[in-house]
Motif scaffolding. Structure first.
Motif, PDB file in Angstrom:
ATOM      1  N   VAL A  65       5.095  -3.673  -2.988  1.00 49.31           N
ATOM      2  CA  VAL A  65       4.411  -3.338  -4.249  1.00 49.31           C
ATOM      3  C   VAL A  65       5.333  -2.557  -5.180  1.00 49.31           C
ATOM      4  N   ILE A 122       0.370   2.892  -9.918  1.00 47.23           N
ATOM      5  CA  ILE A 122      -0.073   1.496 -10.035  1.00 47.23           C
ATOM      6  C   ILE A 122       0.221   0.751  -8.740  1.00 47.23           C
ATOM      7  N   SER A 145      -2.329   1.363  -6.252  1.00 46.98           N
ATOM      8  CA  SER A 145      -3.601   0.678  -6.472  1.00 46.98           C
ATOM      9  C   SER A 145      -3.538  -0.785  -6.035  1.00 46.98           C
ATOM     10  N   LEU A 146      -2.325  -1.341  -6.006  1.00 45.88           N
ATOM     11  CA  LEU A 146      -2.209  -2.771  -5.705  1.00 45.88           C
ATOM     12  C   LEU A 146      -2.027  -3.059  -4.221  1.00 45.88           C
ATOM     13  N   GLU A 206      -4.300  -5.635  -2.628  1.00 37.91           N
ATOM     14  CA  GLU A 206      -4.636  -6.736  -3.513  1.00 37.91           C
ATOM     15  C   GLU A 206      -6.101  -6.720  -3.920  1.00 37.91           C
ATOM     16  N   VAL A 252      -9.365  -3.569 -10.777  1.00 38.87           N
ATOM     17  CA  VAL A 252      -8.643  -2.305 -10.919  1.00 38.87           C
ATOM     18  C   VAL A 252      -9.208  -1.563 -12.118  1.00 38.87           C
ATOM     19  N   LEU A 254       0.702  -8.339 -14.443  1.00 36.29           N
ATOM     20  CA  LEU A 254       0.121  -8.308 -13.104  1.00 36.29           C
ATOM     21  C   LEU A 254      -1.276  -8.908 -13.103  1.00 36.29           C
ATOM     22  N   LYS A 255      -2.022  -8.530 -14.125  1.00 35.90           N
ATOM     23  CA  LYS A 255      -3.391  -9.015 -14.254  1.00 35.90           C
ATOM     24  C   LYS A 255      -3.398 -10.535 -14.240  1.00 35.90           C
ATOM     25  N   MET A 299      -2.047 -11.970 -10.692  1.00 36.37           N
ATOM     26  CA  MET A 299      -2.883 -11.768  -9.519  1.00 36.37           C
ATOM     27  C   MET A 299      -4.335 -12.102  -9.773  1.00 36.37           C
ATOM     28  N   LEU A 329      -6.358 -10.425 -11.518  1.00 32.64           N
ATOM     29  CA  LEU A 329      -7.103  -9.168 -11.434  1.00 32.64           C
ATOM     30  C   LEU A 329      -8.171  -9.079 -12.508  1.00 32.64           C
TER      31      LEU A 329
END
Ligand code: SF4
Lengths: 321, 624
Positions: B437, B465, B468-469, B472, B476, B500-501, B504, B506
């Motif tokens: 990460v 961050i 938080s990841l 997975e 978030v 990232l959003k 992934m 997210l």
């Protein structure tokens, strides 16, 4: 800054405290009513001893020269002579250190551990009834006059129940060596340690409580809560660890109070340590011993604050050495 | 001040100790007129146990213990008052000089204070009394001379913080001399903690005098509780009452002083009270067997209400918030500080402050019910939220606010969090994941061993961050993730979050006071005011045609060249304080288009377009 330089620098900071304490001693003796030589030699001293003392401290020399002599003397570890025993005060003090160390060390260790555990426990719910009651009790504990508590313990456990000896560090007819002697000393230690521990445990309860409660309000605790750690883990693993820092700091600062308690406790239990030495010196008006004890206690406290700083620096990575 | 006093009076310990001190004062003052025998009279038989003739017995000389106790109260109080008064006066004078003049004076004085603080005072008092004789005056003076550094240190800190205040500066500018400024403007305002500490000093003085007397250094002519215990010690076996009662008196008086000091301290120090404030959560709601997650939005919040308990009462920080978030969607929550946006984030993961609790509302996370009517849903004694934290929903806190533990290396914080939810994972696996990460968010792997304070602000935020990841998560919640960073780093981090959003898939909730930040990252925006969502719409719509007057004001405060800007500065008027109540619109006092209707009735939530709602009587000023 590397570790050695830090230690040396901190050691140098002991110098002003020691100087101030020695100068206070000197000034007080000169300001006190009565002749300095009699204060230092005792009013029963024979002329020969009086003359020896005058010579020793240079009492016929100018004021500043006397001060300088005194500083040099004390600086080289010469705290004068006790006029009861005519022994060097330094040696007398050193011979009493082990007994006091045993008493203070044991009760301090126990009260820090017990106090921190209780304080952490009540910090889980600050403001609750348990918290209010235990906090108030903790204040009550450090308001107890330790010498009175000692007497009450003697009254109850030694006089009434006859469970523990009321005085001394060992029995007159007890075993001289081996495990028997250790047990004998432990048996004698119970009541004085209990007295001294009880009055200091309250400090650590309150300290640990406020430290833990404060840490629990920090953002990083919210982070670990959000991560999903259980309240128990957060308390034991995170909050306590961070809260130990303030506990350590105060540990050093409060040594003076603990030593005060030790003197009074030793008086009650005739514990053959420094406190007893001071008490006997007071009864005999043996001023050099009282002065020496004051210097010794001050240097000990200053040194303890240094050790505390080092431990703190070791525990907290933010303090750059 | 009034709520503080109320809180104080609620504390029984404070009242009891105040009562004890008052009684002691009364007894001490009236001792000569009380129907008690002469404290030094030796008429009675010695060693008489407590009984009808002598309530607390007589001592070895046949003196009445109760009478001596009453006279001893006098001495204890005199010692307490005189010693602490002298110590405080010395402390105030030296402390204020040191704090006010600064420079060399301060360096010299504060070094002196430090040195004196290290000197164990009892031993110095002992020496003074041993040398000068055990007259009471000397004892009191000696106690004062050894305790003043406490007050001095407190006063110095007070003066340091007071001397830059506006009214002090004004007094100086108007030509007041240093002395006058100190005496008239600074000292009176800095005295409160000195007085608090003086009560504690009083307890200390009483104990010290008692200790001296117990060592035989007390004033021979005075009746002192310590002296009584000293006398009683030798008669412990035959007349224990001689030492029991004075000890109890000492204990009660000293404890009262200490508890009074404590209570005052707490009343003067709002932070201590905040620590103690605590809300009772609603009881959890058991559901028996947990149902499998139902497909649907990743987050469904309906009519959520969360309140804080404060001294002054309850305030509703989140007041009826509802919204849904689909998988992969991003929502920005904006508003001024205090509008409840951060509370909303904390309430979703149920990590509120101890004095906060959800009082109403339902929350479903990943199709699993976690909150029903403000109660946490539990199944088999386990809160549903517990298994979802960090695996389904994680939070990014503002790292500038100590969100990472300062005494643990960041790598260890990551591996601990990883292994918490993967109990079987080895340390090596956890470390590998932490490194992965770190790579993802662009933190060099060597930084795993660093402590938070060794990293730059931007790096710290990236570590947060990365944390938080770890697992997975699907959702978030980022609470002010770029506040307190410089603009360039802010943009970088927002950009990374955005990437990232997308990568992934997210779902993201971005809580921010910064409209600009939200515009860059989020598809939808919810504007909060006074605990309510006042407008919610797709980002473009909000920027193109805001309907709520508050949103318009926020946008108007944005600089034209899009860039972050502190919104509250640009808005006129005071934000609605959550303690107020109004029958009408909470924004009305600041609203430029408010009408009478706004002040008398709650505005409705109206749909003003596709996926666009506003809480207003006159959206877009339509009635004007
Ligand atoms: S309801 Fe009235 S006061 Fe409130 S925002 Fe709308 S126009 Fe302004």
């Amino acid at each position: 800054m590397n570790l050695r330089r830090y230690v040396v620098l901190r050691l140098l900071q002991l110098v002003p405290v020691t100087l101030v304490v020695i100068i206070i001693n000197f000034l007080l003796v000169h300001l006190a009513p009565g002749d300095v030589s009699i204060i230092l030699a005792g009013d029963t001293a024979d002329p020969a001893y009086l003359a020896a003392i005058r010579e020793r401290y240079g009492l016929d020399r100018p004021f500043l020269e006397q001060l300088w002599r005194y500083l040099v003397q004390v600086g080289s570890g010469d705290l004068g002579l006790s006029f009861r025993s005519r022994e060097p005060v330094f040696a007398e003090i050193m011979s009493r250190v082990p007994a006091t160390l045993l008493l203070v060390g044991t009760s301090l260790g126990l009260s820090v551990i017990i106090g921190t555990v209780i304080g952490t426990w009540i910090a889980r719910r600050p403001g609750s009834t348990t918290d209010s009651v235990v906090s108030a009790l903790a204040v009550g504990l450090f308001s107890v006059p330790v010498f009175w508590l000692g007497l009450m313990l003697v009254l109850f456990f030694a006089v009434q129940l006859q469970l523990f000896p009321a005085m001394g560090m060992s029995s007159v007819d007890g075993p001289r060596e081996g495990p028997g002697r250790i047990l004998d000393i432990l048996h004698h230690m119970v009541l004085p340690v209990l007295a001294l521990m009880t009055v200091s445990v309250g400090q650590y309860v309150r300290l640990a409580r406020s430290a833990v409660a404060e840490v629990m309000g920090e953002s990083y605790i919210t982070t670990v809560r959000a991560i999903g750690f259980s309240d128990r883990t957060i308390m034991m693993h995170y909050a306590l660890r961070n809260a130990l820092l303030p506990v350590v700091t105060v540990l050093g600062l409060q040594l003076g109070l603990v030593l005060t308690g030790a003197v009074l406790t030793e008086t009650v239990f005739s514990w053959p340590g420094l406190g007893r030495l001071i008490y006997d010196a007071i009864l005999a008006r043996d001023t050099p011993v009282i002065m020496g004890a004051f210097i010794a206690m001050s240097v000990t406290v200053a040194f303890a604050s240094l050790v505390t700083d080092l431990v703190y620096a070791f525990l907290d990575p933010r303090v750059a050495l | 001040m009034v709520p503080a006093l109320l809180a104080l009076s609620r504390r029984a310990a404070f009242l009891i100790s105040a009562a004890i001190v008052v009684v002691t004062v009364i007894v001490a003052v009236t001792a000569p007129w009380l129907p008690l025998p002469d404290p030094n009279g030796m008429e009675a038989a010695p060693y008489e146990p407590p009984g009808p003739g002598h309530w607390l017995g007589t001592d070895n000389y046949g003196r009445d213990v109760l009478a001596r106790l009453a006279w001893g109260a006098q001495l204890a109080l005199i010692v307490a008052l005189v010693s602490s008064a002298i110590a405080s006066v010395i402390g105030v004078i030296l402390g204020s000089i040191s704090g006010y003049f600064g420079g060399t004076v301060d360096a010299l004085l504060s070094r002196t204070i430090d040195v004196f603080l290290l000197i164990p005072s009892f031993f110095l008092v002992l020496l003074i009394v041993a040398l000068f004789g055990s007259r009471l005056e000397f004892t009191m003076l000696a106690i004062a001379l050894t305790t003043w550094p406490r007050s001095a240190r407190i006063m110095r800190a007070q003066v340091l913080s007071l001397k830059s205040r506006v009214y002090v500066q004004a007094a100086r500018a108007a030509g007041a001399s240093h002395g006058r400024t100190l005496v008239r403007h600074i000292i009176p305002n800095g005295l409160a903690p000195i007085i608090t500490d003086a009560t504690i000093l009083m307890g200390l003085a009483v104990l010290t005098e008692a200790g001296l007397s117990f060592l035989g250094l007390g004033d021979q002519n005075a009746v002192s509780w310590g002296r009584m215990i000293f006398d009683g010690q030798r008669q412990l076996r035959i007349a224990p009452w001689m030492s029991i009662f004075p000890g109890i008196a000492l204990l009660l008086l000293v404890a009262s002083f200490n508890l009074l000091g404590d209570g005052l301290n707490e009343a003067l120090n709002p932070q201590l009270r905040r620590l103690a404030a605590r809300a009772t959560p609603k009881p959890p709601m058991p559901v028996g067997e947990a149902r499998p997650a139902t497909p649907g939005p990743i987050l469904d919040v309906s009519n959520l209400r969360m309140s804080y308990r404060l001294d002054s009462g309850q305030i509703m920080a989140v007041d009826g918030v509802s919204f849904r978030l689909q998988q992969g969607e991003s929502l920005g929550v904006v508003g001024e500080s205090g509008c409840g946006k951060s509370s909303l984030g904390a309430a979703i993961l149920q990590v509120m402050a101890p004095n906060a609790t959800t009082v109403a509302g339902d929350v479903d996370l990943g199709g699993i019910p976690i909150l029903r009517d403000g109660r946490r849903v539990v199944s088999h004694d386990r809160e549903m939220i517990a298994d979802l934290r960090w695996t389904t929903a994680a939070m990014i806190f503002q790292s500038a606010m100590n969100a990472l533990n300062p005494v643990i290396p960041v790598g260890a914080q990551l591996t601990e969090a990883y292994r918490l939810h993967r109990p079987g994972a080895s340390h090596k696996e956890a470390l590998a994941r932490a490194a992965a990460v770190f790579d993802l968010i662009g933190v060099p792997r060597e930084r795993l061993g660093s402590y938070p304070h060794e990293l730059s602000g931007g790096m710290r935020q990236r570590v947060m961050i990365a944390l938080s990841l770890l697992h997975e998560p699907k959702l978030v919640i980022a609470d002010e993730p770029t506040t307190a960073l410089d603009v360039l780093i802010q943009d970088q981090i927002l950009g990374e979050l955005d990437t990232l959003k997308r990568q992934m898939g997210l779902s993201l909730i971005l809580i921010s006071h910064d409209m600009g930040a939200v515009a860059e990252t989020c598809e939808r925006v919810a504007v909060m005011y006074a605990g309510e969502i006042v407008e919610m719409a797709p980002t473009e719509t909000v920027f193109r045609s805001p309907q709520h007057p508050y949103t318009k004001a926020l946008l108007a405060a944005l600089p034209t060249v899009s860039g972050p800007c502190r919104v509250p500065a640009g808005l006129p008027g005071e934000p609605f304080s959550a303690g107020e109540t109004t029958p009408g619109c909470r924004f009305a006092p600041r609203c430029s288009v408010a009408q009478d209707l706004c002040r008398s009735s709650r505005p409705p939530r109206v749909a003003v377009g596709a996926g666009h709602e506003a809480l207003c009587h006159f959206p877009a000023g339509s009635a004007a």
